[in-house]
Scaffold this motif. Structure first.
Motif, short mmCIF file in Angstrom:
data_model
loop_
_atom_site.label_atom_id
_atom_site.label_comp_id
_atom_site.label_asym_id
_atom_site.label_seq_id
_atom_site.Cartn_x
_atom_site.Cartn_y
_atom_site.Cartn_z
N SER A 135 87.60 12.85 9.57
CA SER A 135 88.90 13.50 9.74
C SER A 135 89.31 14.30 8.50
O SER A 135 90.39 14.88 8.47
N PHE A 136 88.45 14.34 7.50
CA PHE A 136 88.74 15.05 6.26
C PHE A 136 87.71 16.15 6.02
O PHE A 136 86.53 16.02 6.40
N ILE A 137 88.18 17.22 5.42
CA ILE A 137 87.30 18.27 4.93
C ILE A 137 87.16 18.09 3.43
O ILE A 137 88.16 17.86 2.74
N ASN A 138 85.96 18.18 2.92
CA ASN A 138 85.78 18.04 1.47
C ASN A 138 84.96 19.19 0.92
O ASN A 138 84.08 19.71 1.60
N ARG A 139 85.27 19.56 -0.30
CA ARG A 139 84.54 20.59 -1.02
C ARG A 139 84.31 20.13 -2.45
O ARG A 139 85.18 19.52 -3.06
N VAL A 149 79.91 19.97 -17.86
CA VAL A 149 79.83 20.31 -16.44
C VAL A 149 80.31 19.13 -15.62
O VAL A 149 79.72 18.05 -15.65
N SER A 150 81.42 19.31 -14.90
CA SER A 150 82.03 18.23 -14.14
C SER A 150 82.21 18.68 -12.69
O SER A 150 82.76 19.76 -12.43
N GLN A 151 81.77 17.85 -11.77
CA GLN A 151 81.90 18.13 -10.36
C GLN A 151 83.10 17.38 -9.79
O GLN A 151 83.19 16.17 -9.91
N LEU A 152 84.01 18.12 -9.19
CA LEU A 152 85.23 17.56 -8.63
C LEU A 152 85.19 17.72 -7.11
O LEU A 152 84.88 18.80 -6.61
N THR A 153 85.53 16.65 -6.40
CA THR A 153 85.55 16.71 -4.94
C THR A 153 86.99 16.73 -4.45
O THR A 153 87.82 15.93 -4.88
N ILE A 154 87.28 17.68 -3.54
CA ILE A 154 88.61 17.82 -2.96
C ILE A 154 88.55 17.40 -1.50
O ILE A 154 87.72 17.88 -0.74
#
Length: 410
Positions: free
Chosen positions: A184-188, A162-167
């Motif tokens: 100024s950034f959106i992250n998910r 299980v790996s969590q990746l942030t965009i």
């Protein structure tokens, strides 16, 4: 009648006994040189065909049969009614919508720029991406994504745990807050569901595939804006009619590209390489054909008494010339036919049995060198060799036969 007589006499001269055995040896060498050159030309061109088809199949794993993009700008608008109309076109199997842009991926302390591509549920049926999954599974639900294998390696992650990746993606509107630039950034944050391997660096090292709704949220696009439309076609679909129907349905100015047009530079480069290989082999064939000049010159000299005899019984110079022209053609055509058969047999054996294989086959995508025999290459090779043979026989026949014919006294 004259042509048939010329051929009969030429065949007798070619296979008949000569005063010097070296003439037979040189004639045999000429035929073998033509044969080997023809076979080599067919084999080399077939290798380029095999590479072309193999690389095209790799691109086909990720790319759709047709890709529709805006001529200007990154995106264009399309509504659900237009998508339904596209799916109803005769020859269209499935249609998918795509929204892609650049973003920053972070896993732990590692960060990598990537192309984040949002796709809908039809992407898997429009491409063959599920067949390229090497770890995990094809899963791009609302909180899951899949990565290219090289990109995942650079980030130091995998799908088996299980790996969590942030965009991270910059906001399209507003100004940058220098005091707190992160605003100024959106992250998910998404879970990595699988890794794919296309065996093409441009895909495996750059792409992260997510759900298109997440992509719209990250890149701040509304529900009708997309980057591209992917279309899968039926095997015997009329591509020209489908292109026309797509242009009629869509209101935006778009370009429609097939798999080869999507990678036009790569396939153009391969075509140029194939052309250069053909030209190099043609030059080698020209050098090999010089042996025909030598063998014909010696044969004409050996048959000078026969030339005198033919003239004395009323044979015109054109008949005598045609005899030795046929002689050169027999050498060229005979060698070319055997070369075509030999080259085609070698290519067929490689296709069927994989005679030349890689020593460490499990480390490669394929186990043997790819080849593909095409009829057009066989025809071009045969025509090239025969043409060279005709030109090579012209000089000795015209000059030497003419001299002996003129010297003959009745």
């Amino acid at each position: 009648m004259n042509s048939r007589l010329s051929l009969l006499i030429a065949r007798r001269y070619l296979f008949g006994k000569k005063s010097q055995n070296i003439i037979n040896v040189i004639s045999m060498i000429s035929a073998i040189g033509i044969m080997v050159g023809t076979a080599a030309m067919i084999i080399v061109l077939s290798v380029f065909n095999g590479l072309h088809s193999f690389v095209g199949s790799l691109f086909g794993t990720f790319d759709c049969d047709l890709r529709v993009e805006a001529i200007e700008g990154k995106t264009f608008e399309v509504d659900s009614t237009q998508i339904v109309k596209l799916r109803s076109i005769d020859g269209v199997v499935s249609v998918t919508t795509i929204l892609a842009d650049n973003a920053l991926l972070r896993f732990g302390k590692r960060q990598m720029p990537a192309i984040v591509m949002g796709v809908d549920s039809a992407f898997n049926s429009t491409s063959a991406i599920d067949s390229a999954i090497v770890d995990g599974e094809y899963s791009i639900g609302y909180s899951r994504c899949i990565l290219g294998s090289i990109l995942a390696e650079q980030l130091g992650t995998r799908a088996s745990v299980v790996s969590q990746l942030t965009i991270y993606a910059p906001k399209r509107t507003g100004q940058v807050d220098m005091a707190m630039p992160e605003r100024s950034f959106i992250n998910r944050v998404l879970t990595i569901g699988g890794l794919f391997c296309i065996n093409q660096v441009e895909y495996d090292s750059q792409y992260c595939i997510i759900d298109i709704d997440i992509a719209r949220d990250i890149f701040c696009f509304d529900g009708n804006e997309i980057s591209a439309i992917g279309i899968k076609l039926a095997p015997n679909a009329d591509v020209d009619n489908i292109r026309s129907a797509i242009s009629t349905i869509l209101s935006a100015e778009v370009r429609i590209e097939d798999k080869f047009e999507q990678h036009a530079e790569f396939f153009k480069m391969m075509s140029v390489e194939k052309l250069m290989a053909y030209l190099i082999l043609t030059f080698i064939m020209i050098i090999a054909a010089l042996s025909i000049v030598g063998s014909l010159s010696m044969l004409i000299h050996d048959k000078r008494d026969s030339i005198y005899t033919l003239k004395s019984i009323g044979a015109r110079r054109s008949l005598v010339t045609n005899i030795f022209h046929c002689e050169g053609l027999l050498i060229a055509i005979g060698g070319a036919i055997v070369g075509v058969v030999l080259g085609s047999a070698i290519v067929w054996a490689q296709q069927t049995f994989g005679l030349l294989s890689f020593s460490n086959a499990e480390a490669y995508v394929i186990s043997a060198y790819p080849v593909e025999l095409q009829a057009i290459d066989v025809l071009i090779s045969f025509a090239t060799v025969v043409t060279i043979g005709i030109v090579a026989s012209w000089f000795p026949v015209r000059r030497v036969v003419g001299r002996y014919y003129t010297e003959a006294k009745i």
